[in-house]
Design an enzyme around this catalytic site. Structure first.
Site, PDB file in Angstrom:
ATOM      1  N   ASP A 186      -3.876   2.273  -5.342  1.00  0.00           N
ATOM      2  CA  ASP A 186      -2.554   2.230  -4.666  1.00  0.00           C
ATOM      3  C   ASP A 186      -2.341   1.016  -3.819  1.00  0.00           C
ATOM      4  OD1 ASP A 186      -3.792   2.661  -2.129  1.00  0.00           O
ATOM      5  OD2 ASP A 186      -2.244   3.649  -1.343  1.00  0.00           O
ATOM      6  N   GLU A 187      -3.377  -0.003  -3.856  1.00  0.00           N
ATOM      7  CA  GLU A 187      -2.761  -1.493  -3.242  1.00  0.00           C
ATOM      8  C   GLU A 187      -3.338  -2.588  -3.771  1.00  0.00           C
ATOM      9  OE1 GLU A 187      -5.578  -2.206   0.136  1.00  0.00           O
ATOM     10  OE2 GLU A 187      -6.742  -0.622  -0.151  1.00  0.00           O
ATOM     11  N   ASP A 217       0.886  -1.259   0.074  1.00  0.00           N
ATOM     12  CA  ASP A 217      -0.002  -0.142   0.065  1.00  0.00           C
ATOM     13  C   ASP A 217       0.715   1.247  -0.051  1.00  0.00           C
ATOM     14  OD1 ASP A 217      -3.149   0.610   1.499  1.00  0.00           O
ATOM     15  OD2 ASP A 217      -1.623   2.232   0.919  1.00  0.00           O
TER      16      ASP A 217
HETATM   17  P1  TTP Z   1      -5.270   4.962   1.247  1.00  0.00           P
HETATM   18  O1  TTP Z   1      -4.364   3.885   0.898  1.00  0.00           O
HETATM   19  O2  TTP Z   1      -6.434   4.484   1.999  1.00  0.00           O
HETATM   20  O3  TTP Z   1      -4.435   6.086   1.895  1.00  0.00           O
HETATM   21  P2  TTP Z   1      -3.429   6.873   1.362  1.00  0.00           P
HETATM   22  O4  TTP Z   1      -2.465   6.164   0.550  1.00  0.00           O
HETATM   23  O5  TTP Z   1      -3.564   8.261   1.060  1.00  0.00           O
HETATM   24  O6  TTP Z   1      -2.556   6.995   2.988  1.00  0.00           O
HETATM   25  P3  TTP Z   1      -1.782   5.653   3.780  1.00  0.00           P
HETATM   26  O7  TTP Z   1      -2.189   4.439   3.050  1.00  0.00           O
HETATM   27  O8  TTP Z   1      -0.484   6.249   3.793  1.00  0.00           O
HETATM   28  O9  TTP Z   1      -2.723   5.710   4.919  1.00  0.00           O
HETATM   29  O10 TTP Z   1      -5.846   5.332  -0.179  1.00  0.00           O
HETATM   30  C1  TTP Z   1      -5.430   5.694  -1.329  1.00  0.00           C
HETATM   31  C2  TTP Z   1      -5.990   6.959  -2.153  1.00  0.00           C
HETATM   32  O11 TTP Z   1      -7.270   6.610  -2.343  1.00  0.00           O
HETATM   33  C3  TTP Z   1      -5.701   7.990  -1.433  1.00  0.00           C
HETATM   34  O12 TTP Z   1      -4.247   8.636  -1.341  1.00  0.00           O
HETATM   35  C4  TTP Z   1      -6.637   8.976  -1.460  1.00  0.00           C
HETATM   36  C5  TTP Z   1      -7.742   8.013  -1.965  1.00  0.00           C
HETATM   37  N1  TTP Z   1      -8.782   7.920  -1.033  1.00  0.00           N
HETATM   38  C6  TTP Z   1      -9.992   8.973  -1.048  1.00  0.00           C
HETATM   39  O13 TTP Z   1     -10.207   9.373  -2.188  1.00  0.00           O
HETATM   40  N2  TTP Z   1     -10.660   8.723  -0.057  1.00  0.00           N
HETATM   41  C7  TTP Z   1     -10.730   8.230   1.033  1.00  0.00           C
HETATM   42  O14 TTP Z   1     -11.586   8.334   2.102  1.00  0.00           O
HETATM   43  C8  TTP Z   1      -9.664   7.116   1.271  1.00  0.00           C
HETATM   44  C9  TTP Z   1      -9.389   6.495   2.507  1.00  0.00           C
HETATM   45  C10 TTP Z   1      -8.632   7.251   0.054  1.00  0.00           C
HETATM   46 MG    MG Z   2      -2.322   4.070   0.734  1.00  0.00          MG
END
Ligand code: TTP
Ligand code: MG
Length: 415
Positions: A134-135, A21
Protein backbone atom coordinates in the site's frame (compact mmCIF):
# COMPACT_ATOMS: atom_id res chain seq x y z
CA UNK A 1 14.34 28.47 -18.58
CA UNK A 2 17.16 26.39 -17.17
CA UNK A 3 16.53 22.66 -17.15
CA UNK A 4 15.66 21.40 -13.72
CA UNK A 5 17.01 18.05 -14.79
CA UNK A 6 19.60 16.01 -12.99
CA UNK A 7 22.06 13.37 -13.91
CA UNK A 8 21.30 9.85 -12.76
CA UNK A 9 23.42 9.01 -9.76
CA UNK A 10 24.23 12.59 -8.85
CA UNK A 11 22.84 14.22 -5.75
CA UNK A 12 19.27 15.33 -6.22
CA UNK A 13 18.89 18.89 -5.01
CA UNK A 14 15.74 19.49 -7.02
CA UNK A 15 13.98 16.20 -6.51
CA UNK A 16 10.27 16.30 -5.77
CA UNK A 17 9.42 13.04 -4.04
CA UNK A 18 5.91 11.99 -3.11
CA UNK A 19 5.41 9.14 -0.66
CA UNK A 20 1.91 7.70 -0.78
CA UNK A 21 0.52 5.35 1.84
CA UNK A 22 -3.05 4.11 1.98
CA UNK A 23 -4.87 4.56 5.29
CA UNK A 24 -5.58 1.35 7.25
CA UNK A 25 -5.25 -0.49 3.98
CA UNK A 26 -6.65 -3.97 4.64
CA UNK A 27 -9.51 -2.48 6.67
CA UNK A 28 -10.19 0.04 3.88
CA UNK A 29 -10.41 -2.87 1.41
CA UNK A 30 -12.87 -4.71 3.66
CA UNK A 31 -14.99 -1.57 3.75
CA UNK A 32 -15.02 -1.42 0.00
CA UNK A 33 -16.85 -4.70 -0.35
CA UNK A 34 -18.84 -4.33 2.85
CA UNK A 35 -19.93 -0.72 3.19
CA UNK A 36 -21.64 -1.43 6.53
CA UNK A 37 -18.13 -1.42 8.00
CA UNK A 38 -17.57 2.24 7.10
CA UNK A 39 -17.00 4.40 10.22
CA UNK A 40 -17.02 1.29 12.44
CA UNK A 41 -14.15 -0.21 14.41
CA UNK A 42 -12.72 -2.89 12.07
CA UNK A 43 -9.91 -5.30 12.83
CA UNK A 44 -8.32 -7.44 10.12
CA UNK A 45 -6.29 -10.37 11.37
CA UNK A 46 -6.07 -14.04 12.10
CA UNK A 47 -7.05 -16.26 14.99
CA UNK A 48 -10.08 -14.50 16.41
CA UNK A 49 -12.58 -17.27 15.68
CA UNK A 50 -13.68 -19.31 18.73
CA UNK A 51 -11.27 -22.18 19.23
CA UNK A 52 -8.31 -20.44 17.60
CA UNK A 53 -5.59 -19.79 20.09
CA UNK A 54 -3.13 -17.52 18.46
CA UNK A 55 -2.91 -15.01 15.70
CA UNK A 56 -2.22 -11.36 15.24
CA UNK A 57 -3.73 -8.11 14.07
CA UNK A 58 -2.74 -7.14 10.52
CA UNK A 59 -4.38 -3.76 10.78
CA UNK A 60 -7.13 -1.88 12.56
CA UNK A 61 -9.35 0.94 11.33
CA UNK A 62 -8.75 4.30 12.99
CA UNK A 63 -11.96 3.77 15.01
CA UNK A 64 -10.55 0.47 16.33
CA UNK A 65 -7.20 2.15 17.09
CA UNK A 66 -9.08 4.38 19.56
CA UNK A 67 -9.56 1.23 21.63
CA UNK A 68 -5.84 0.52 21.62
CA UNK A 69 -5.88 -2.09 18.85
CA UNK A 70 -2.85 -1.94 16.55
CA UNK A 71 -0.91 -3.84 13.88
CA UNK A 72 1.15 -6.79 15.08
CA UNK A 73 -0.72 -7.03 18.38
CA UNK A 74 -1.68 -10.50 19.61
CA UNK A 75 -5.27 -11.09 18.62
CA UNK A 76 -6.10 -12.11 22.21
CA UNK A 77 -5.07 -8.67 23.37
CA UNK A 78 -7.07 -6.99 20.63
CA UNK A 79 -10.16 -8.98 21.64
CA UNK A 80 -9.72 -7.85 25.23
CA UNK A 81 -9.55 -4.23 24.21
CA UNK A 82 -12.25 -4.45 21.59
CA UNK A 83 -14.55 -7.51 21.77
CA UNK A 84 -16.27 -8.78 18.64
CA UNK A 85 -19.74 -7.32 17.99
CA UNK A 86 -21.11 -10.80 17.61
CA UNK A 87 -19.91 -11.70 21.12
CA UNK A 88 -21.13 -8.44 22.58
CA UNK A 89 -24.59 -9.08 21.18
CA UNK A 90 -24.71 -12.52 22.82
CA UNK A 91 -23.23 -11.77 26.20
CA UNK A 92 -24.62 -9.64 28.98
CA UNK A 93 -22.27 -7.00 30.26
CA UNK A 94 -20.65 -6.29 26.89
CA UNK A 95 -21.72 -3.17 25.06
CA UNK A 96 -22.25 -3.38 21.31
CA UNK A 97 -21.01 0.21 20.96
CA UNK A 98 -17.73 -0.79 22.58
CA UNK A 99 -17.22 -3.71 20.23
CA UNK A 100 -15.86 -4.12 16.71
CA UNK A 101 -15.99 -6.13 13.51
CA UNK A 102 -13.26 -8.69 12.87
CA UNK A 103 -12.41 -9.93 9.39
CA UNK A 104 -9.84 -12.49 8.14
CA UNK A 105 -6.95 -11.50 5.88
CA UNK A 106 -7.72 -11.92 2.16
CA UNK A 107 -4.49 -11.13 0.35
CA UNK A 108 -5.81 -11.86 -3.15
CA UNK A 109 -8.50 -9.22 -2.75
CA UNK A 110 -6.13 -6.65 -1.26
CA UNK A 111 -3.69 -7.28 -4.12
CA UNK A 112 -6.40 -6.53 -6.67
CA UNK A 113 -7.23 -3.22 -4.97
CA UNK A 114 -3.52 -2.40 -4.69
CA UNK A 115 -3.07 -2.95 -8.39
CA UNK A 116 -5.78 -0.35 -9.19
CA UNK A 117 -3.99 2.12 -6.94
CA UNK A 118 -0.63 1.39 -8.59
CA UNK A 119 -2.17 2.08 -11.99
CA UNK A 120 -3.01 5.59 -10.79
CA UNK A 121 0.54 6.11 -9.47
CA UNK A 122 2.01 4.99 -12.81
CA UNK A 123 -0.37 7.15 -14.82
CA UNK A 124 0.62 10.19 -12.83
CA UNK A 125 4.38 9.68 -12.46
CA UNK A 126 6.99 8.12 -14.72
CA UNK A 127 9.12 6.81 -11.93
CA UNK A 128 7.39 4.88 -9.19
CA UNK A 129 9.03 2.76 -6.56
CA UNK A 130 6.60 0.38 -4.97
CA UNK A 131 7.75 -0.49 -1.48
CA UNK A 132 4.90 -2.51 -0.08
CA UNK A 133 1.33 -3.44 -0.91
CA UNK A 134 0.00 0.00 0.00
CA UNK A 135 2.89 2.41 -0.32
CA UNK A 136 5.05 3.85 -3.06
CA UNK A 137 7.43 6.67 -3.80
CA UNK A 138 6.69 8.77 -6.88
CA UNK A 139 9.29 10.97 -8.49
CA UNK A 140 7.41 14.12 -9.49
CA UNK A 141 10.49 16.13 -10.42
CA UNK A 142 9.71 16.26 -14.12
CA UNK A 143 5.93 16.43 -13.69
CA UNK A 144 5.28 19.51 -11.55
CA UNK A 145 6.83 22.54 -9.91
CA UNK A 146 6.89 23.28 -6.18
CA UNK A 147 4.04 25.51 -5.06
CA UNK A 148 0.38 25.65 -5.94
CA UNK A 149 0.74 23.43 -9.03
CA UNK A 150 2.14 20.65 -6.86
CA UNK A 151 -0.61 20.97 -4.28
CA UNK A 152 -3.23 20.81 -7.00
CA UNK A 153 -1.57 17.73 -8.48
CA UNK A 154 -1.55 16.05 -5.05
CA UNK A 155 -5.18 16.91 -4.30
CA UNK A 156 -6.21 15.56 -7.70
CA UNK A 157 -4.35 12.31 -7.17
CA UNK A 158 -5.92 11.85 -3.73
CA UNK A 159 -9.35 12.53 -5.22
CA UNK A 160 -8.73 10.06 -8.03
CA UNK A 161 -7.74 7.32 -5.57
CA UNK A 162 -10.81 8.09 -3.45
CA UNK A 163 -13.23 8.26 -6.40
CA UNK A 164 -11.87 5.51 -8.64
CA UNK A 165 -10.71 3.00 -6.04
CA UNK A 166 -12.64 4.03 -2.94
CA UNK A 167 -9.85 4.24 -0.35
CA UNK A 168 -8.02 7.23 1.12
CA UNK A 169 -4.31 7.88 0.72
CA UNK A 170 -2.02 10.02 2.81
CA UNK A 171 0.63 11.83 0.80
CA UNK A 172 3.90 13.34 1.90
CA UNK A 173 5.87 15.46 -0.54
CA UNK A 174 9.43 16.58 0.12
CA UNK A 175 12.79 16.98 -1.62
CA UNK A 176 14.03 13.63 -0.24
CA UNK A 177 12.61 10.13 0.07
CA UNK A 178 13.10 9.92 3.83
CA UNK A 179 11.41 13.28 4.51
CA UNK A 180 8.53 12.39 2.16
CA UNK A 181 7.99 9.17 4.11
CA UNK A 182 7.85 11.07 7.42
CA UNK A 183 5.53 13.66 5.85
CA UNK A 184 2.99 11.07 4.64
CA UNK A 185 2.79 9.70 8.17
CA UNK A 186 2.50 13.11 9.77
CA UNK A 187 -1.18 13.82 9.20
CA UNK A 188 -2.81 10.41 8.74
CA UNK A 189 -5.51 9.56 7.78
CA UNK A 190 -6.30 11.41 4.53
CA UNK A 191 -3.25 13.63 4.97
CA UNK A 192 -1.40 15.88 2.56
CA UNK A 193 1.83 17.33 3.90
CA UNK A 194 4.18 19.26 1.63
CA UNK A 195 7.65 20.06 2.92
CA UNK A 196 9.36 22.47 0.57
CA UNK A 197 13.13 22.55 0.00
CA UNK A 198 14.78 24.46 2.84
CA UNK A 199 12.02 23.47 5.29
CA UNK A 200 13.00 19.86 5.86
CA UNK A 201 15.18 20.39 8.91
CA UNK A 202 12.66 22.61 10.68
CA UNK A 203 9.79 20.27 9.79
CA UNK A 204 11.63 17.35 11.37
CA UNK A 205 13.22 19.03 14.37
CA UNK A 206 10.35 18.85 16.90
CA UNK A 207 9.12 15.41 15.91
CA UNK A 208 9.63 12.46 18.20
CA UNK A 209 12.82 10.61 17.32
CA UNK A 210 10.76 7.53 16.40
CA UNK A 211 9.32 9.49 13.46
CA UNK A 212 12.71 9.56 11.69
CA UNK A 213 12.81 7.16 8.78
CA UNK A 214 14.75 4.03 9.75
CA UNK A 215 14.30 4.51 13.51
CA UNK A 216 12.15 1.64 14.79
CA UNK A 217 10.75 1.31 18.31
CA UNK A 218 13.80 -0.50 19.72
CA UNK A 219 16.28 2.02 18.33
CA UNK A 220 14.04 4.86 19.51
CA UNK A 221 14.21 3.52 23.08
CA UNK A 222 17.98 3.20 22.88
CA UNK A 223 18.27 6.73 21.53
CA UNK A 224 16.09 8.05 24.35
CA UNK A 225 18.40 6.38 26.83
CA UNK A 226 21.18 8.42 25.27
CA UNK A 227 19.09 11.59 25.86
CA UNK A 228 17.99 11.85 22.23
CA UNK A 229 14.25 12.50 22.32
CA UNK A 230 13.47 14.38 19.12
CA UNK A 231 14.60 14.32 15.51
CA UNK A 232 16.27 17.66 16.23
CA UNK A 233 18.26 16.04 19.07
CA UNK A 234 19.28 13.28 16.67
CA UNK A 235 20.35 15.82 14.05
CA UNK A 236 22.54 17.57 16.62
CA UNK A 237 23.89 14.38 18.21
CA UNK A 238 27.53 13.39 18.08
CA UNK A 239 28.08 11.32 14.96
CA UNK A 240 30.89 9.29 16.51
CA UNK A 241 28.67 8.20 19.39
CA UNK A 242 25.86 7.22 17.04
CA UNK A 243 28.24 5.29 14.87
CA UNK A 244 29.69 3.33 17.75
CA UNK A 245 26.23 2.56 19.12
CA UNK A 246 24.45 1.71 15.85
CA UNK A 247 27.13 1.38 13.17
CA UNK A 248 26.19 2.38 9.61
CA UNK A 249 22.57 2.76 10.56
CA UNK A 250 23.48 5.38 13.16
CA UNK A 251 25.16 7.41 10.43
CA UNK A 252 22.16 7.01 8.16
CA UNK A 253 19.47 8.06 10.64
CA UNK A 254 21.65 11.00 11.70
CA UNK A 255 21.67 12.13 8.07
CA UNK A 256 17.93 11.60 7.65
CA UNK A 257 17.28 13.63 10.82
CA UNK A 258 19.32 16.42 9.24
CA UNK A 259 17.26 16.25 6.08
CA UNK A 260 20.15 14.76 4.10
CA UNK A 261 19.27 11.92 1.76
CA UNK A 262 20.45 11.85 -1.83
CA UNK A 263 18.77 8.61 -2.90
CA UNK A 264 16.93 8.86 -6.18
CA UNK A 265 13.54 7.20 -6.62
CA UNK A 266 14.42 4.09 -8.62
CA UNK A 267 11.74 1.81 -9.99
CA UNK A 268 11.81 -1.77 -8.76
CA UNK A 269 10.29 -3.45 -11.75
CA UNK A 270 11.74 -3.19 -15.24
CA UNK A 271 10.88 0.27 -16.51
CA UNK A 272 8.26 0.29 -19.25
CA UNK A 273 9.45 3.55 -20.71
CA UNK A 274 11.83 6.43 -20.21
CA UNK A 275 10.50 9.92 -20.47
CA UNK A 276 11.37 13.44 -19.68
CA UNK A 277 9.08 16.46 -19.47
CA UNK A 278 9.69 20.10 -19.03
CA UNK A 279 7.37 23.08 -18.61
CA UNK A 280 8.07 26.54 -20.00
CA UNK A 281 8.00 29.34 -17.46
CA UNK A 282 5.18 30.85 -19.53
CA UNK A 283 3.38 29.15 -22.44
CA UNK A 284 5.38 29.94 -25.58
CA UNK A 285 4.78 29.89 -29.31
CA UNK A 286 8.42 30.65 -30.18
CA UNK A 287 9.36 27.89 -32.63
CA UNK A 288 13.10 28.01 -31.84
CA UNK A 289 12.46 27.64 -28.13
CA UNK A 290 10.09 24.75 -28.73
CA UNK A 291 12.51 22.78 -30.92
CA UNK A 292 15.44 23.51 -28.68
CA UNK A 293 13.55 22.20 -25.67
CA UNK A 294 12.43 19.14 -27.58
CA UNK A 295 16.00 18.39 -28.56
CA UNK A 296 17.26 18.66 -24.98
CA UNK A 297 14.51 16.32 -23.81
CA UNK A 298 15.22 13.80 -26.59
CA UNK A 299 18.93 13.77 -25.73
CA UNK A 300 18.23 13.32 -22.02
CA UNK A 301 15.81 10.43 -22.62
CA UNK A 302 18.14 8.67 -25.04
CA UNK A 303 20.99 9.07 -22.58
CA UNK A 304 18.94 7.56 -19.77
CA UNK A 305 18.11 4.55 -21.93
CA UNK A 306 21.69 4.11 -23.12
CA UNK A 307 23.06 4.24 -19.54
CA UNK A 308 20.90 1.24 -18.78
CA UNK A 309 21.78 -0.51 -22.02
CA UNK A 310 18.18 -0.38 -23.18
CA UNK A 311 16.85 -0.33 -26.74
CA UNK A 312 13.50 1.21 -27.66
CA UNK A 313 11.12 0.83 -30.54
CA UNK A 314 8.51 3.51 -29.92
CA UNK A 315 9.20 7.23 -29.68
CA UNK A 316 6.53 9.68 -28.53
CA UNK A 317 6.07 13.33 -27.77
CA UNK A 318 3.68 14.93 -25.34
CA UNK A 319 2.54 18.47 -25.96
CA UNK A 320 0.57 20.36 -23.34
CA UNK A 321 -1.25 23.41 -24.66
CA UNK A 322 -3.15 25.95 -22.55
CA UNK A 323 -5.16 25.60 -20.48
CA UNK A 324 -4.05 22.00 -19.72
CA UNK A 325 -4.76 20.03 -22.88
CA UNK A 326 -2.52 17.03 -23.26
CA UNK A 327 -1.73 15.74 -26.78
CA UNK A 328 0.46 12.73 -27.45
CA UNK A 329 1.85 11.52 -30.77
CA UNK A 330 3.85 8.31 -31.13
CA UNK A 331 5.71 6.44 -33.85
CA UNK A 332 6.84 2.83 -33.81
CA UNK A 333 10.02 1.88 -35.63
CA UNK A 334 10.47 -1.43 -37.48
CA UNK A 335 12.86 -2.70 -34.80
CA UNK A 336 14.50 -1.72 -31.50
CA UNK A 337 17.20 0.97 -31.63
CA UNK A 338 19.43 3.01 -29.34
CA UNK A 339 20.01 6.17 -31.32
CA UNK A 340 19.83 9.60 -29.72
CA UNK A 341 19.78 11.42 -33.08
CA UNK A 342 16.87 9.35 -34.26
CA UNK A 343 14.91 10.15 -31.07
CA UNK A 344 15.51 13.83 -31.79
CA UNK A 345 14.48 13.51 -35.45
CA UNK A 346 11.31 11.53 -34.77
CA UNK A 347 10.33 13.81 -31.89
CA UNK A 348 10.82 16.86 -34.11
CA UNK A 349 8.72 15.30 -36.82
CA UNK A 350 5.92 14.31 -34.46
CA UNK A 351 5.89 17.78 -32.97
CA UNK A 352 5.54 19.34 -36.42
CA UNK A 353 1.77 19.70 -36.33
CA UNK A 354 1.98 21.79 -33.14
CA UNK A 355 4.79 24.03 -34.37
CA UNK A 356 4.19 27.64 -33.43
CA UNK A 357 1.13 26.88 -31.29
CA UNK A 358 1.21 28.12 -27.73
CA UNK A 359 2.83 25.34 -25.70
CA UNK A 360 2.93 25.03 -21.92
CA UNK A 361 4.93 21.84 -21.57
CA UNK A 362 6.79 19.32 -23.72
CA UNK A 363 7.74 15.72 -23.13
CA UNK A 364 9.60 12.97 -24.94
CA UNK A 365 9.16 9.28 -24.22
CA UNK A 366 10.71 6.08 -25.52
CA UNK A 367 8.94 2.79 -24.91
CA UNK A 368 8.59 -0.81 -26.09
CA UNK A 369 11.94 -1.44 -24.46
CA UNK A 370 14.37 -4.32 -24.93
CA UNK A 371 17.02 -4.92 -22.35
CA UNK A 372 20.60 -5.67 -23.36
CA UNK A 373 22.41 -8.68 -21.92
CA UNK A 374 24.77 -6.55 -19.85
CA UNK A 375 21.93 -5.26 -17.75
CA UNK A 376 20.49 -8.66 -16.91
CA UNK A 377 21.97 -9.02 -13.41
CA UNK A 378 20.60 -5.70 -12.22
CA UNK A 379 17.30 -6.27 -13.98
CA UNK A 380 16.91 -9.48 -12.02
CA UNK A 381 17.14 -7.36 -8.89
CA UNK A 382 14.67 -4.81 -10.26
CA UNK A 383 12.07 -7.41 -11.02
CA UNK A 384 11.57 -8.29 -7.37
CA UNK A 385 8.25 -6.84 -6.53
CA UNK A 386 7.45 -7.60 -2.95
CA UNK A 387 8.89 -6.40 0.29
CA UNK A 388 9.97 -9.85 1.37
CA UNK A 389 12.16 -10.40 -1.67
CA UNK A 390 13.57 -6.95 -1.30
CA UNK A 391 14.61 -7.74 2.22
CA UNK A 392 16.67 -10.63 0.90
CA UNK A 393 18.28 -8.54 -1.80
CA UNK A 394 21.73 -7.16 -1.42
CA UNK A 395 20.45 -3.59 -1.49
CA UNK A 396 20.59 -3.13 2.25
CA UNK A 397 19.34 0.42 2.24
CA UNK A 398 16.29 -0.48 0.22
CA UNK A 399 15.26 -3.24 2.52
CA UNK A 400 15.29 -0.77 5.36
CA UNK A 401 12.85 1.40 3.52
CA UNK A 402 10.26 -1.27 3.88
CA UNK A 403 11.40 -3.25 6.83
CA UNK A 404 13.00 -1.22 9.57
CA UNK A 405 15.83 -3.24 11.14
CA UNK A 406 13.96 -3.48 14.40
CA UNK A 407 11.67 -5.96 12.70
CA UNK A 408 8.47 -4.10 13.45
CA UNK A 409 6.91 -5.53 10.33
CA UNK A 410 7.76 -9.13 10.96
CA UNK A 411 4.06 -9.90 11.22
CA UNK A 412 3.86 -9.64 7.44
CA UNK A 413 5.96 -12.76 7.21
CA UNK A 414 3.76 -14.44 9.74
CA UNK A 415 0.61 -13.65 7.82
P1 TTP B 1 0.64 0.06 6.87
O1 TTP B 1 0.60 1.06 5.76
O2 TTP B 1 1.81 0.09 7.80
O3 TTP B 1 -0.63 0.20 7.79
P2 TTP B 1 -2.12 0.57 7.38
O4 TTP B 1 -2.25 0.90 5.95
O5 TTP B 1 -3.02 -0.51 7.85
O6 TTP B 1 -2.42 1.83 8.28
P3 TTP B 1 -1.87 3.30 8.10
O7 TTP B 1 -0.98 3.33 6.90
O8 TTP B 1 -3.08 4.15 7.94
O9 TTP B 1 -1.16 3.59 9.38
O10 TTP B 1 0.55 -1.39 6.27
C1 TTP B 1 -0.25 -1.70 5.14
C2 TTP B 1 -0.92 -3.04 5.33
O11 TTP B 1 0.06 -4.05 5.59
C3 TTP B 1 -1.88 -3.09 6.49
O12 TTP B 1 -3.18 -2.65 6.14
C4 TTP B 1 -1.84 -4.53 6.89
C5 TTP B 1 -0.44 -4.99 6.51
N1 TTP B 1 0.41 -5.08 7.73
C6 TTP B 1 0.53 -6.31 8.36
O13 TTP B 1 -0.01 -7.31 7.89
N2 TTP B 1 1.27 -6.37 9.51
C7 TTP B 1 1.87 -5.29 10.06
O14 TTP B 1 2.52 -5.40 11.12
C8 TTP B 1 1.73 -4.03 9.41
C9 TTP B 1 2.37 -2.81 10.00
C10 TTP B 1 0.98 -3.98 8.25
MG1 MG C 1 -0.94 2.25 5.01
Amino acid sequence: MAQRGRLPGSSQPDQIVCHADIDCFYAACERLREPALVAEPVVVGMGYEPGATNGAVATASYEAREFGVESAQAISEALERLPRKIEAAKRDGLSIEEAGFYRPVDMAYYESVASDIRDIFHERADTVREVSIDEAYLDLTDCVEWGEELRRFAREMKAEIADEVGVTASLGIAPTMSAAKVASDHDKPDGLVVVEPGEVRSFLSDLDVSAVHGVGPVTADELREMGIETAGDLAAADLGKLESAFGERGVRVHRYARGEDDRAVEPKGKPKSFSRESAFTEPTSAVDEQYERLDTLATAVAERASKRDVLYQTIAVKVVTPPFDVHTRARSLPGPVADADLVGEVATDLFGEFEGESVRKLGVRVSKLSFGSETQPSLAAWSQTDAETDEQSSKGIDSELTDPPDGQRSLRDFL
